[in-house]
Enzyme design. Structure first.
Site, PDB file in Angstrom:
ATOM      1  N   HIS A  93     -92.181 -49.288 -18.473  1.00  0.00           N
ATOM      2  CA  HIS A  93     -90.884 -48.623 -18.650  1.00  0.00           C
ATOM      3  C   HIS A  93     -90.363 -48.041 -17.329  1.00  0.00           C
ATOM      4  O   HIS A  93     -89.681 -47.014 -17.313  1.00  0.00           O
ATOM      5  CB  HIS A  93     -90.961 -47.522 -19.715  1.00  0.00           C
ATOM      6  CG  HIS A  93     -91.272 -48.019 -21.089  1.00  0.00           C
ATOM      7  ND1 HIS A  93     -90.301 -48.490 -21.951  1.00  0.00           N
ATOM      8  CD2 HIS A  93     -92.452 -48.142 -21.742  1.00  0.00           C
ATOM      9  CE1 HIS A  93     -90.874 -48.870 -23.087  1.00  0.00           C
ATOM     10  NE2 HIS A  93     -92.177 -48.680 -22.978  1.00  0.00           N
ATOM     11  N   ASN A 166     -89.075 -47.591 -29.266  1.00  0.00           N
ATOM     12  CA  ASN A 166     -88.586 -48.861 -28.732  1.00  0.00           C
ATOM     13  C   ASN A 166     -87.450 -49.377 -29.602  1.00  0.00           C
ATOM     14  O   ASN A 166     -87.157 -48.819 -30.659  1.00  0.00           O
ATOM     15  CB  ASN A 166     -89.709 -49.907 -28.699  1.00  0.00           C
ATOM     16  CG  ASN A 166     -90.766 -49.612 -27.660  1.00  0.00           C
ATOM     17  OD1 ASN A 166     -90.478 -49.028 -26.621  1.00  0.00           O
ATOM     18  ND2 ASN A 166     -91.995 -50.012 -27.941  1.00  0.00           N
TER      19      ASN A 166
END
EC number: 1.11.1.6
Length: 744
Positions: A93, A166
């Site tokens: 990320h 997510n």
């Protein structure tokens, strides 16, 4: 030096922004915010005024510049600071962007929890949200095929609560102990650091084949969910199973959902590939642009809840992060709303230094025995210490807005000064005691069993939900999944990797899918299913089940292409209509200097200054294109890039509008497409054909800009055109094979 006019304008703009979006967190970080647009003189970090920031102190004479002197403390400070500007990027990320906003609770769920943020409907809870990709480094592109992070930090009155989620509801692995191997496999291969931000390589597909638990997740990753049109147009999921505990001590297991008001929409794959090079910051710019234009992104907040006593009543284990809870079995309950309404002021101290932890929960919310969550609770805390230091929660973006005090002390980068003569509990002063009734209390869950390395038998079923997901997709989504697998496995050069994935694993999901992919990638074509497809479907797994909350084209980006000699009536009318619909018109010209309408005198008219010239933009950056008629079409017809723009818009299934002479240009460009239908010069009504809307020139600008409605069967040009834009893409254009006949 900033001029007084510039400074005054910026001050006024900031005042408007602050009034509209101020909340407790914005007030909190304002104490650590300074504005560089000031006449204040430069000073060193230790406060000494700097008179010359351009020259290092050195020995010189009239003819020679001699050695630089190390005694120049000002120069050394600047170089030292520059040399240490970078911090370790996130292991996953790393590429992301963020914004501030508010969470509003619409319905109290005190039947499930006593958490104030989920029971007090009078609250307006500040949030910071960070969207991200997973695989790539900080400098990778936004539009790669990947899972997207959707992390929300709630600054509640009881402390920070983080939902670290997510845009896909499941994950690749069940047990956190596998996380290092999974990340190693999905990241660039170790011998050459290739490829960047992609799963299209041997190691990833080798790993997921050898871990059948990843099957459900890689079906999602090969779907359109992995190439979202915008962060504003994707769902969010908490992924893990959490607990909610009410005042009576009753526990429910829950999953968290975010549902975008704009609907769920994706790019097409060719478009995503091109945007990665043409505009690698596409998603982060899209989010900032929408907020700047006050088209604030919104999501409904929903939960699924299972009573503790019902946890074993399902064919799947509810703590398995590779499984969804089908809504037919566990209904969704919408209880709140998230709005993002303020962009960041500086990327590094806000978006780069924000840190999320799954272990950040508040009273009334608790964990579960989800084995992936258990490991995440350790990993996230640990990685923030590595990245930001042990005092990372003192960083302004991370600290809570509620009062907080404890006996934690010292460590690198400690900022807070704590007065007092004791730093422990209990102490003789009873200073800083534990909370009495309002503190966090773990649910006293009963546990029985034996210590061993294993999961329950239900965890070992890997195929049912992978089939359920694929069965639930629309026809065009299935086409895209097939193409995605073909692309990915074509990039694998080790035959064992693509042969067993296409010929074996996919044959356990859907035989026609496996056969189609195997043929495309050169694997042996399976002749029988290795596992029968159960044929079941479920609602709201296809993103086509998520349409905009209200029909319209709000925040859609629409290109208007013009050259000298454009039809001013059509141009003015369409631009006004786009603005009235709260969409964003962008004038794309043959040059970024004055362009004059047909019949305009250059000496008496200022003309129109385009936002961009055609060579600086691409059709990929817009949701639709409109071309007015006029004599400028003679120029556009001779421009290969303009013709390509039209073809690419058609190939990417987007709405295309043309009036007057422009309709003929569209027909010329689409000449190889069977059955093209456009409006002629004498056509009384607009013509819509596979999302291509054409009409003769308008009689007045008002006929375009007034009275339109976003309706499928509307009779006027603007309404027809806007309806096609609102549908995001004309998917039938692809299903009927028309898009593939155009070179783009």
């Amino acid at each position: 030096m900033a001029t007084s006019i510039t400074a005054g304008l910026q001050k006024a703009q900031q005042a408007v922004q602050d009034t509209a979006t101020k909340n407790k967190k914005i007030v909190d970080i304002s104490h650590d915010t300074v504005n560089v647009h000031t006449d204040q003189e430069q000073r060193t970090d230790f406060g000494v005024a700097i008179t010359d920031p351009d020259h290092w102190l050195r020995v010189t004479n009239e003819t020679h510049s001699g050695p630089s002197l190390l005694e120049d403390h000002i120069a050394r400070e600047r170089i030292h600071r520059f040399d240490h500007e970078r911090i370790p990027e996130r292991v996953v990320h790393a590429r992301g962007t963020g914004a501030y906003g508010n969470f509003t609770l619409k319905e109290s769920i005190e039947d499930l929890t006593y958490a104030g943020v989920l029971t007090d409907t009078s609250r307006n809870t500040p949030v910071f949200v960070r969207f991200s990709t997973v695989q790539g480094s900080r400098g990778s592109a936004d539009t790669v095929r990947d899972v997207r992070g959707f992390a929300v930090k709630f600054y509640t009155d009881e402390g920070n609560w983080d939902i670290v989620g997510n845009n896909i509801p499941v994950f690749f692995i069940q047990d956190a102990i596998k996380f290092p191997d999974f990340v190693h496999a999905v990241k660039p291969e170790p011998h050459n650091e290739v490829p960047q931000a992609q799963t299209a390589h041997n190691n990833f597909w080798d790993f997921v084949y050898l871990h059948p638990e990843a099957t459900h997740m890689f079906m999602w990753a090969m779907s359109d969910r992995a190439i979202p049109r915008s962060y504003r147009m994707m769902q969010g999921f908490g992924v893990n199973t959490f607990s909610l505990v009410n005042k009576e001590g009753k526990r429910h297991f829950v999953k968290f959902h975010w549902i975008p008001h704009l609907g769920v929409h994706s790019l097409v794959w060719d478009e995503a590939l091109k945007l990665a090079g043409q505009d690698p910051d596409f998603h982060r710019k899209d989010l900032m642009e929408a907020i700047d234009n006050k088209a604030y992104p919104k999501w409904d907040f929903a939960i699924q809840a299972i009573p503790e006593e019902d946890q074993d009543k399902f064919e799947f284990d509810i703590f398995d992060a590779t499984k969804v809870w089908p809504e037919e079995q566990v209904p969704l309950r919408v209880v709140g709303e998230l709005e993002l309404n303020r962009n960041i002021d500086e990327f590094f101290p806000e978006t780069e230094q924000v840190a999320f932890c799954t272990s950040h929960i508040v009273p009334g919310i608790d964990f579960s025995d989800d084995p992936l969550l258990q490991g995440r609770n350790f990993s996230y805390q640990d990685t923030q210490i590595s990245r930001l230091g042990v005092n990372w929660e003192e960083i302004p973006i991370n600290r809570p807005v509620c009062p907080f005090l404890n006996h934690n002390r010292d460590g690198a980068k400690r900022h807070r000064i704590t007065k007092g003569t004791v730093n422990y509990w209990p102490n003789r002063f009873e200073a800083n005691p534990p909370a009495s009734d309002k503190g966090f209390k773990s649910h006293p869950a009963p546990i029985t069993g034996r210590k061993r390395r294993d999961l329950t038998p239900k965890f070992k079923e890997y195929h049912n939900q992978a089939q359920l997901f694929y069965n639930s997709l629309s026809e065009v989504e299935k086409v895209h999944v097939k193409k995605a697998f073909s692309f990915e496995l074509d990039h694998c050069d080790d035959p064992i990797v693509y042969e067993r994935l296409a010929g074996q694993r996919l044959a356990e999901i859907d035989l026609p899918l496996a056969q189609a992919v195997a043929e495309m990638v050169g694997a042996p074509i399976p002749t029988k299913a290795l596992r029968d497809n159960h044929g079941k479907t479920s609602v709201r797994l296809s993103q086509f089940d998520f349409t905009p909350k209200a029909p319209g084209i709000i925040s859609r980006r629409i290109a208007i292409i013009i050259g000298d000699g454009y039809d001013k009536i059509a141009f003015n009318g369409m631009k006004a209509a786009i603005l009235a619909a709260q969409a964003l018109p962008f004038v794309i010209g043959t040059k970024r200097s004055a362009i004059y309408a047909q019949g305009e005198d250059k000496n008496s008219s200022k003309g129109v200054i385009p936002d961009h010239m055609y060579d600086g933009m691409r059709s990929t950056m817009f949701d639709a294109t409109f071309i007015p008629g006029g004599s400028h079409i003679e120029t556009l017809q001779k421009n290969g890039q303009i013709r390509y723009w039209i073809a690419e818009t058609f190939g990417h299934l987007k709405a295309l509008g043309a009036m007057g002479e422009a309709a003929q240009l569209v027909k010329e460009v689409l000449g190889n497409v069977m059955g093209v239908q456009i409006a002629g010069a004498d056509s009384a009504e607009p013509v819509e054909w596979y999302g291509v809307v054409t009409a003769r020139g308008p009689e007045s600008a008002e006929s375009l800009s007034e009275g339109f409605k976003v309706l499928k069967d509307a009779g006027d040009f603007t309404s027809k055109f806007f309806y096609q834009i609102s549908q995001h893409r004309n998917w039938q254009r692809e299903l009927d094979g028309l898009a593939s006949t155009v070179a783009f």
